[in-house]
Design a protein around this motif. Structure first.
Motif, PDB file in Angstrom:
ATOM      1  N   VAL A  51       5.128   4.351   8.086  1.00  0.00           N
ATOM      2  CA  VAL A  51       5.858   3.704   6.949  1.00  0.00           C
ATOM      3  C   VAL A  51       6.938   4.971   6.822  1.00  0.00           C
ATOM      4  O   VAL A  51       8.193   5.036   6.458  1.00  0.00           O
ATOM      5  N   TYR A  52       6.223   6.316   6.346  1.00  0.00           N
ATOM      6  CA  TYR A  52       7.071   7.410   6.204  1.00  0.00           C
ATOM      7  C   TYR A  52       8.069   7.748   7.298  1.00  0.00           C
ATOM      8  O   TYR A  52       9.220   7.948   7.017  1.00  0.00           O
ATOM      9  N   ARG A  53       7.798   7.549   8.513  1.00  0.00           N
ATOM     10  CA  ARG A  53       8.579   8.008   9.476  1.00  0.00           C
ATOM     11  C   ARG A  53       9.976   6.888   9.556  1.00  0.00           C
ATOM     12  O   ARG A  53      11.043   7.498   9.852  1.00  0.00           O
ATOM     13  N   ILE A  54       9.562   5.899   9.473  1.00  0.00           N
ATOM     14  CA  ILE A  54      10.833   4.754   9.528  1.00  0.00           C
ATOM     15  C   ILE A  54      11.540   5.001   8.109  1.00  0.00           C
ATOM     16  O   ILE A  54      12.675   4.899   8.081  1.00  0.00           O
ATOM     17  N   GLY A  55      10.687   5.243   6.979  1.00  0.00           N
ATOM     18  CA  GLY A  55      11.287   5.253   5.683  1.00  0.00           C
ATOM     19  C   GLY A  55      12.270   6.584   5.715  1.00  0.00           C
ATOM     20  O   GLY A  55      13.510   6.396   5.241  1.00  0.00           O
ATOM     21  N   MET A  56      11.809   7.794   6.262  1.00  0.00           N
ATOM     22  CA  MET A  56      12.675   9.056   6.354  1.00  0.00           C
ATOM     23  C   MET A  56      13.827   8.703   7.444  1.00  0.00           C
ATOM     24  O   MET A  56      15.040   9.081   7.011  1.00  0.00           O
ATOM     25  N   ASN A  57      13.586   8.212   8.483  1.00  0.00           N
ATOM     26  CA  ASN A  57      14.538   8.041   9.397  1.00  0.00           C
ATOM     27  C   ASN A  57      15.805   7.126   8.876  1.00  0.00           C
ATOM     28  O   ASN A  57      16.935   7.550   9.064  1.00  0.00           O
ATOM     29  N   GLN A  70       0.818  -1.273  -0.221  1.00  0.00           N
ATOM     30  CA  GLN A  70      -0.069  -0.079  -0.048  1.00  0.00           C
ATOM     31  C   GLN A  70       0.938   1.092   0.174  1.00  0.00           C
ATOM     32  O   GLN A  70       0.527   2.270  -0.397  1.00  0.00           O
ATOM     33  N   ASN A  71       2.043   1.184   0.478  1.00  0.00           N
ATOM     34  CA  ASN A  71       2.895   2.342   0.679  1.00  0.00           C
ATOM     35  C   ASN A  71       4.086   2.267  -0.197  1.00  0.00           C
ATOM     36  O   ASN A  71       5.089   3.054  -0.061  1.00  0.00           O
ATOM     37  N   ARG A  72       4.272   1.379  -1.370  1.00  0.00           N
ATOM     38  CA  ARG A  72       5.316   1.287  -2.016  1.00  0.00           C
ATOM     39  C   ARG A  72       5.734   2.430  -2.746  1.00  0.00           C
ATOM     40  O   ARG A  72       7.022   2.692  -3.110  1.00  0.00           O
ATOM     41  N   ALA A  73       4.829   3.379  -3.338  1.00  0.00           N
ATOM     42  CA  ALA A  73       5.207   4.457  -4.009  1.00  0.00           C
ATOM     43  C   ALA A  73       5.711   5.428  -3.266  1.00  0.00           C
ATOM     44  O   ALA A  73       6.730   6.229  -3.660  1.00  0.00           O
ATOM     45  N   ALA A  74       5.353   5.475  -1.780  1.00  0.00           N
ATOM     46  CA  ALA A  74       6.258   6.586  -1.063  1.00  0.00           C
ATOM     47  C   ALA A  74       7.426   5.924  -0.892  1.00  0.00           C
ATOM     48  O   ALA A  74       8.379   6.713  -0.760  1.00  0.00           O
ATOM     49  N   LEU A  75       7.537   4.717  -0.670  1.00  0.00           N
ATOM     50  CA  LEU A  75       9.064   4.218  -0.438  1.00  0.00           C
ATOM     51  C   LEU A  75       9.887   4.474  -1.514  1.00  0.00           C
ATOM     52  O   LEU A  75      11.175   4.706  -1.634  1.00  0.00           O
TER      53      LEU A  75
END
Length: 167
Positions: A62-68, A15-20
């Motif tokens: 997901v964004y928080r972990i991805g960004m960090n 669901q969040n692959r585009a953001a990743l």
């Protein structure tokens, strides 16, 4: 981790692959580095998934972990946690690849974004993803008013960078 939990993880990931993909593109210019970062983010998400309580939305998490992970990607530490192996469950995780979602030439924008610091890149990514100031605040761990101030400064900086590229 149980099979049902693995299925939930894969669903959240898909669901969040585009953001990743966008996080990886913003923080890594080289395709090989993007793949490595994507893998590192997936590992971090996998390790953190059992503790995800759903107090925030899955995309915020997901964004928080991805960004960090992206921000600290090159800050290697000597004491890394051991990884939990994936089971033989068919994960169906998509390959990292650029999508042709937007036919607009984004080259100048990405060149300008590449010149920003890591926090500025995070703000731009979240802004381009139409995240609210509340969501940006939760993901980045800064106040809502600070998000507004920083975002206005980054927009001005990007505008100047893009203008100097076209001259």
């Amino acid at each position: 981790m149980s099979k049902s939990m693995e299925k939930q993880f894969v669903a959240v990931l898909n669901q969040n692959r585009a953001a990743l993909f966008k996080i990886c593109k913003i923080y890594c210019a080289d395709p090989e580095d993007r793949r490595d970062l994507f893998q590192e983010i997936v590992i971090q998400l996998w390790q953190a998934f059992p503790t995800f309580r759903g107090e925030s939305g899955a995309s915020t998490w997901v964004y928080r972990i991805g960004m960090n992970t992206a921000i600290s990607n090159f800050r290697k530490t000597t004491n890394r946690r051991s990884t939990s192996p994936f089971s033989s469950f068919d994960m169906e995780i998509p390959e990292l690849q650029d999508t042709a979602e937007n036919p607009i030439d984004t080259g100048p924008l990405y060149q300008a974004i590449d010149q920003l610091n890591v926090i500025e890149k995070a703000l731009v990514l979240l802004y381009l993803e139409d995240k609210s100031y509340d969501e940006m605040s939760a993901i980045l761990g800064i106040s809502k008013s600070n998000v507004g101030v920083k975002l206005n400064r980054v927009k001005t900086k990007l505008e100047k960078l893009i203008k100097t590229q076209t001259l």
